[in-house]
Motif scaffolding. Structure first.
Motif, short mmCIF file in Angstrom:
data_model
loop_
_atom_site.label_atom_id
_atom_site.label_comp_id
_atom_site.label_asym_id
_atom_site.label_seq_id
_atom_site.Cartn_x
_atom_site.Cartn_y
_atom_site.Cartn_z
N GLU A 297 -64.02 -2.81 113.17
CA GLU A 297 -65.02 -1.81 112.76
C GLU A 297 -66.42 -2.39 112.83
OE1 GLU A 297 -62.10 -0.77 109.26
OE2 GLU A 297 -62.10 -2.38 110.72
N THR B 260 -67.46 4.85 112.70
CA THR B 260 -66.38 3.86 112.62
C THR B 260 -65.48 4.14 111.44
OG1 THR B 260 -67.98 2.43 111.48
CG2 THR B 260 -67.56 1.95 113.79
N PHE C 161 -58.52 2.44 116.30
CA PHE C 161 -59.03 3.60 115.56
C PHE C 161 -58.08 4.80 115.63
CE2 PHE C 161 -63.15 1.37 116.16
CZ PHE C 161 -63.51 1.29 114.82
#
Length: 596
Positions: free
Chosen positions: A311, A176, A383
């Motif tokens: 996350e 992550t 992301f």
């Protein structure tokens, strides 16, 4: 060199080919190039440093943040014949010293250490005498102050590496990392950005869903009942909520444990171990539980409360399906949870810049719960994967529930809140709408309102759930506080005027999502017996994925068994014949395949 790595992969770990990204990372390490590997949970990050560790002459140091992960990894490595150990606070100083001496004389190929150990002069002096060829930084996002789980002790890693005379290769691995965090990892460990291997964050085996405006306890009860044979984690935001949910599940007869920082350490450890060993099927926990937990057969993760950011959510949800088998990740969304997370941010000791950053992240988490688009695509965009396609597998992509118009009922609720001047919470509003004889209603004169008992045909519970739905859909806004009062948002005004309709889908029904066959159950029972005897978690013997493949392919001899994913030479020698005996017995009874 990569062909030798592939041979080791098969012979030691029982896998015929590398997963996406593994070969690229291993190739760089073998070329003695530092590397950052960003791979999804369950993507096989540990293989990326374990294979080079077996090929290099010296020892590999693995910096890992959790004691439980170290023990799991070492247990698993020992089962495939790899000499490994760990040093952390769970062992005595004498034992730690003995293991350090073992590492100095080359007794181990891998040694796992907690980052806090880097501040120990005893450890650093021992390090000066070791032949360290590789330093693997697990959960590398912990090094970044912009990551969701920053650990100050991780900042000591580069200083430690710089003092090692053998100039080891650095492999930083995480599941992550936003682009900002990835840049931070590169800067702090001085790794070139061209040596970042990003395999993508997508998890094809996971089903993501958000459920809004439903009775959360009722859903969990129904869900666990239908999936009672499967392991799962339920996350809650506070210790109090964990205690309440745990008590609720125990009363319902489920094998549930709990885990939070307010419990005694021995109780936490006992519950965690029982969960790892499949003695408990459900773990109710705060976010304190799970980072680095290597349990591969978690089939579902339910978030009873909202996570603080994407996350944290993706890492927690990603604990489902680590073995590549199907997993489900569910958020039971309630708008009140936003206030819990805002409160936790404000109560933290972060400076204002970090608090502002956390509030911004929280808003993106709320956005996830309200998006009408693909849920996995939303996460991947967060992301940095902006060109991802719809997954075709989440609740948004697969939702075929019919919609019914509830405009009239919504107008009743909105009108009542407006007449009560937006100064009361859900429960009291529901009482007025259903015509409760509560003395407090009379004292305010609300029994004289035209909206009093306008929904008398519904129960208070039904009306409360409908109000939850309207709040989740952002027609109503809860104010801060323990008992948040509800006010109308701008979205409700055109509905009140009759200019827009309100549509509501049917409730999401819990379902059994994994149907295990008879042979799989027999193999799982044998695995459990072996695990109890050897005092290791069952998935250390074989993963669910391996058992499912055995069940589907019904191998008839040693060569067939060695072709099964997860069955290497060492595992065959330890367990192969016992599992083969059950398979042959099953097929001899007239079953031509593992399915019934």
């Amino acid at each position: 060199m990569i062909s030798e790595a592939q041979q080791l992969l098969k012979a030691t770990f029982g896998y015929g080919s590398f997963r996406k990204g593994q070969e690229d990372i291993i190739k760089r390490i073998l070329q003695r190039r530092d590397v950052v590997g960003i791979m999804p949970t369950g993507g096989g990050k540990s293989i990326c440093y374990q294979i080079p560790a077996l090929m290099f002459q010296g020892v590999t140091l693995v910096i890992s943040p959790l004691i439980s992960l170290m023990k799991d990894q070492v247990d698993a490595l020992e089962k495939v014949g790899v000499p490994a150990t760990y040093i952390n606070s769970s062992i005595s100083a004498a034992e730690a010293n003995e293991r350090l001496n073992g590492a100095i004389i080359g007794e181990y190929k891998l040694i796992y250490i907690a980052p806090e150990r880097l501040g120990s002069q005893l450890f650093l002096h021992a390090l000066d005498r070791m032949d360290v060829s590789l330093v693997a930084v697990d959960e590398a996002h912990c090094i970044s102050q912009w990551g969701h789980d920053f650990r100050p002790s991780y900042r000591l890693i580069k200083e430690m590496i710089d003092r090692i005379h053998s100039h080891p290769v650095i492999a930083a691995l995480t599941a992550t990392a936003t682009p900002k965090v990835a840049d931070d990892i590169c800067d702090l460990l001085q790794i070139d950005r061209s040596d970042v291997i990003l395999t993508g964050f997508g998890r094809d085996n996971l089903f993501f869903q958000v459920i809004k405006g439903q009775d959360r306890d009722a859903f969990i009860n129904d869900y666990i009942k239908k999936n009672s044979a499967q392991s799962g984690i339920i996350y809650a935001a506070t210790r109090k909520e964990v205690d309440r949910l745990h008590h609720y599940l125990i009363k319902k007869g489920f094998q549930a444990g709990k885990y939070h920082a307010g419990m005694a350490e021995n109780e936490r450890n006992e519950n965690q171990e029982r969960f790892l060993y499949d003695d408990l099927t459900v773990m109710v926990a705060t976010s304190a539980f799970g980072m680095g937990i290597n349990k591969s057969n978690v089939r579902y993760v339910i978030h009873y409360n909202l996570s603080k950011n994407i996350e944290a959510y993706y890492q927690e949800a990603g604990r489902a399906g680590r073995d590549g088998e199907p997993g489900e990740c569910t958020i039971l969304y309630s708008p009140q949870d936003i206030h819990i997370q805002k409160f936790l941010i404000e109560q933290s000791e972060m400076d204002q810049d970090h608090k502002d950053n956390e509030h911004e992240k929280l808003q993106k988490m709320v956005g996830y719960c309200h998006t009408e688009g693909c849920l996995q695509k939303y996460i991947l965009a967060y992301f940095g994967e902006m060109d991802a396609n719809d997954c075709g597998n989440c609740s948004s992509c697969t939702d075929e529930r019919p919609e019914i118009e509830v405009t009239k009922e919504a107008q009743m609720v909105f009108s009542c809140i407006k007449r009560m001047r937006g100064k009361f919470g859900k429960t009291f509003i529901a009482k007025v709408l259903t015509g409760s004889s509560d003395q407090k209603i009379r004292s305010f004169g609300f029994d004289k309102l035209p909206t009093y008992k306008i929904m008398k045909g519904r129960t208070q519970k039904e009306v409360s759930e409908f109000i939850d739905y309207l709040t989740a859909e952002q027609y109503l806004s809860p104010a801060n506080g323990t008992y948040p009062v509800l006010t109308l948002t701008n979205k409700a005004i055109p509905v009140l005027r009759g200019e827009e309709a309100v549509l509501k889908k049917e409730k999401v029904q819990a379902k059994q999502f994994v149907v295990d066959d008879e042979l799989f159950e027999q193999l799982r029972e044998l695995r459990k017996q072996i695990a109890v005897k050897e005092k290791v978690p069952p998935y250390v013997v074989f993963t669910d994925q391996t058992l499912h493949e055995m069940s589907a392919k019904c191998p008839s001899g040693q060569s067939d068994m060695l072709a099964i994913k997860g069955v290497g030479q060492r595992k065959w020698e330890l367990y192969g014949e016992a599992f083969l005996e059950i398979i042959l017995s099953y097929t001899a009874k007239g079953n031509l395949s593992g399915t019934t």
